[in-house]
Write a protein that holds these residues in place. Structure first.
Motif, PDB file in Angstrom:
ATOM      1  N   SER A 219       0.823  -1.200   0.000  1.00 15.30           N
ATOM      2  CA  SER A 219       0.000   0.000   0.000  1.00 15.30           C
ATOM      3  C   SER A 219       0.865   1.262   0.000  1.00 15.30           C
ATOM      4  O   SER A 219       0.597   2.217  -0.738  1.00 15.30           O
ATOM      5  N   GLU A 220       1.913   1.268   0.813  1.00 14.32           N
ATOM      6  CA  GLU A 220       2.804   2.428   0.881  1.00 14.32           C
ATOM      7  C   GLU A 220       3.536   2.637  -0.445  1.00 14.32           C
ATOM      8  O   GLU A 220       3.705   3.772  -0.900  1.00 14.32           O
ATOM      9  N   ARG A 221       3.984   1.546  -1.051  1.00 11.58           N
ATOM     10  CA  ARG A 221       4.685   1.663  -2.330  1.00 11.58           C
ATOM     11  C   ARG A 221       3.766   2.250  -3.407  1.00 11.58           C
ATOM     12  O   ARG A 221       4.202   3.054  -4.239  1.00 11.58           O
ATOM     13  N   TYR A 222       2.495   1.863  -3.374  1.00 14.19           N
ATOM     14  CA  TYR A 222       1.534   2.427  -4.322  1.00 14.19           C
ATOM     15  C   TYR A 222       1.386   3.925  -4.092  1.00 14.19           C
ATOM     16  O   TYR A 222       1.376   4.718  -5.045  1.00 14.19           O
ATOM     17  N   ASP A 227       2.384   9.554  -5.999  1.00 17.72           N
ATOM     18  CA  ASP A 227       2.892  10.914  -5.862  1.00 17.72           C
ATOM     19  C   ASP A 227       3.922  11.267  -6.940  1.00 17.72           C
ATOM     20  O   ASP A 227       4.251  12.442  -7.120  1.00 17.72           O
ATOM     21  N   ASN A 228       4.435  10.250  -7.642  1.00 21.99           N
ATOM     22  CA  ASN A 228       5.517  10.495  -8.597  1.00 21.99           C
ATOM     23  C   ASN A 228       5.189  10.033 -10.020  1.00 21.99           C
ATOM     24  O   ASN A 228       6.057  10.103 -10.893  1.00 21.99           O
ATOM     25  N   PHE A 229       3.970   9.569 -10.221  1.00 22.34           N
ATOM     26  CA  PHE A 229       3.570   9.068 -11.538  1.00 22.34           C
ATOM     27  C   PHE A 229       2.195   9.648 -11.855  1.00 22.34           C
ATOM     28  O   PHE A 229       1.210   9.346 -11.169  1.00 22.34           O
ATOM     29  N   THR A 230       2.125  10.475 -12.885  1.00 17.94           N
ATOM     30  CA  THR A 230       0.884  11.160 -13.219  1.00 17.94           C
ATOM     31  C   THR A 230      -0.227  10.173 -13.579  1.00 17.94           C
ATOM     32  O   THR A 230      -0.031   9.285 -14.403  1.00 17.94           O
ATOM     33  N   ALA A 231      -1.375  10.345 -12.924  1.00 17.23           N
ATOM     34  CA  ALA A 231      -2.579   9.542 -13.211  1.00 17.23           C
ATOM     35  C   ALA A 231      -2.318   8.041 -13.072  1.00 17.23           C
ATOM     36  O   ALA A 231      -2.774   7.245 -13.899  1.00 17.23           O
ATOM     37  N   LEU A 232      -1.610   7.653 -12.033  1.00 19.16           N
ATOM     38  CA  LEU A 232      -1.347   6.228 -11.811  1.00 19.16           C
ATOM     39  C   LEU A 232      -2.630   5.428 -11.701  1.00 19.16           C
ATOM     40  O   LEU A 232      -2.727   4.299 -12.208  1.00 19.16           O
ATOM     41  N   ASP A 233      -3.644   6.008 -11.060  1.00 23.53           N
ATOM     42  CA  ASP A 233      -4.903   5.280 -10.846  1.00 23.53           C
ATOM     43  C   ASP A 233      -5.627   4.975 -12.144  1.00 23.53           C
ATOM     44  O   ASP A 233      -6.512   4.113 -12.183  1.00 23.53           O
ATOM     45  N   TRP A 238      -5.981   1.247  -7.211  1.00 25.31           N
ATOM     46  CA  TRP A 238      -5.474   0.944  -5.877  1.00 25.31           C
ATOM     47  C   TRP A 238      -6.013  -0.397  -5.347  1.00 25.31           C
ATOM     48  O   TRP A 238      -5.286  -1.198  -4.768  1.00 25.31           O
ATOM     49  N   LYS A 239      -7.303  -0.648  -5.552  1.00 27.36           N
ATOM     50  CA  LYS A 239      -7.930  -1.876  -5.060  1.00 27.36           C
ATOM     51  C   LYS A 239      -7.350  -3.115  -5.742  1.00 27.36           C
ATOM     52  O   LYS A 239      -7.336  -4.211  -5.193  1.00 27.36           O
ATOM     53  N   GLU A 240      -6.887  -2.918  -6.972  1.00 24.65           N
ATOM     54  CA  GLU A 240      -6.298  -4.023  -7.728  1.00 24.65           C
ATOM     55  C   GLU A 240      -5.040  -4.542  -7.037  1.00 24.65           C
ATOM     56  O   GLU A 240      -4.729  -5.745  -7.063  1.00 24.65           O
ATOM     57  N   ILE A 241      -4.330  -3.625  -6.409  1.00 25.51           N
ATOM     58  CA  ILE A 241      -3.059  -3.969  -5.762  1.00 25.51           C
ATOM     59  C   ILE A 241      -3.280  -4.436  -4.331  1.00 25.51           C
ATOM     60  O   ILE A 241      -2.680  -5.418  -3.873  1.00 25.51           O
TER      61      ILE A 241
END
Length: 243
Positions: A219-222, A227-233, A238-241
């Motif tokens: 969760s922390e790594r996500y 915070d460092n990858f635009t539009a990661l979601d 998040w739920k996938e991970i």
């Protein structure tokens, strides 16, 4: 002794009731009945900060040994730096937790050079003097020699490891019952090692603690990546991970 916050508080209360003075390494020689509380921070700065706050509430000071070369936390990150400064601000001491396996160490001189280098780096980062070192998974070189450092106390030197009564909860296992040791009245100087990672509000097995830590790490790594990858979601939900 249970590996809970409640049990740890009872341990500290018992030490005070039995007349022990909580001290840092450099103070132990000048106090007749003293106890050094030492924490090796192997995995989590969050758990260390949690314990530091509990101790501060009980007017207990202790020493937190921090790894400079570890993959579990980065002392140079803003978040980690702030946690270390918070631990300091609560009245505790920061020491160096040294991992020999990071270097090619064959002699005591090799050890001294590498330890003093890391202590200098950590001290400059925190703008404080690093006065004491503990070894992470100490080797025979450490355990079979009374190694001295120019500016640092070695927590495994004979003065602290043999002359004082030493008890440890390594690998979530007390080799000797700390409660019995304290209540026996046999020892005027105690040296107690705990690992904050093992202590929780509820009684949990080692397996549960480790699995929870691994899940939290994902969760922390996500969050870091978010915070460092635009539009990661939009790429990975998040739920996938985290499930």
């Amino acid at each position: 002794m249970e590996f809970t916050i409640k049990a740890y508080i009872k341990l500290l209360d018992l030490l005070r009731h039995k007349g022990y003075y909580f001290c840092l390494y450099r103070e132990s020689e000048t106090v007749k009945k003293s106890v050094i509380i030492r924490h090796d921070v192997d995995f989590s700065l969050d758990k260390a900060l949690e314990m530091a706050r509990i101790e501060q509430d009980l007017a207990v000071k202790s020493t937190y040994f921090i790894l400079l070369s570890t993959n579990f936390y980065n002392v140079f990150s803003k978040e980690s730096f702030e946690k270390l400064k918070q631990i300091e601000s609560l009245g505790h001491e920061i020491g160096l937790h040294f991992d020999e396996k990071r270097y090619k160490i064959h002699t005591i001189e090799d050890m001294q050079k590498s330890v003093e280098l890391e202590a200098e780096v950590l001290g400059k980062l925190l703008n404080t003097d690093i006065n004491v070192v503990s070894m992470h998974r100490p080797s025979k070189l450490v355990l079979e020699n009374d190694i001295q450092f120019h500016k640092l106390i070695n927590s495994y030197s004979s003065k602290y490891f043999k002359s004082m009564k030493y008890v440890s909860d390594s690998r979530m296992n007390w080799r000797e019952d700390p409660i019995e040791t304290i209540e026996s009245g046999k020892y005027e100087k105690l040296h107690i090692l705990t690992h904050p990672f093992w202590y929780s509000t509820e009684i949990e097995t080692m397996e549960v603690k480790l699995k929870d830590f691994l899940k939290q790490s994902i969760s922390e790594r996500y969050d870091f990546m978010y915070d460092n990858f635009t539009a990661l979601d939009q790429v990975i939900d998040w739920k996938e991970i985290t499930g």
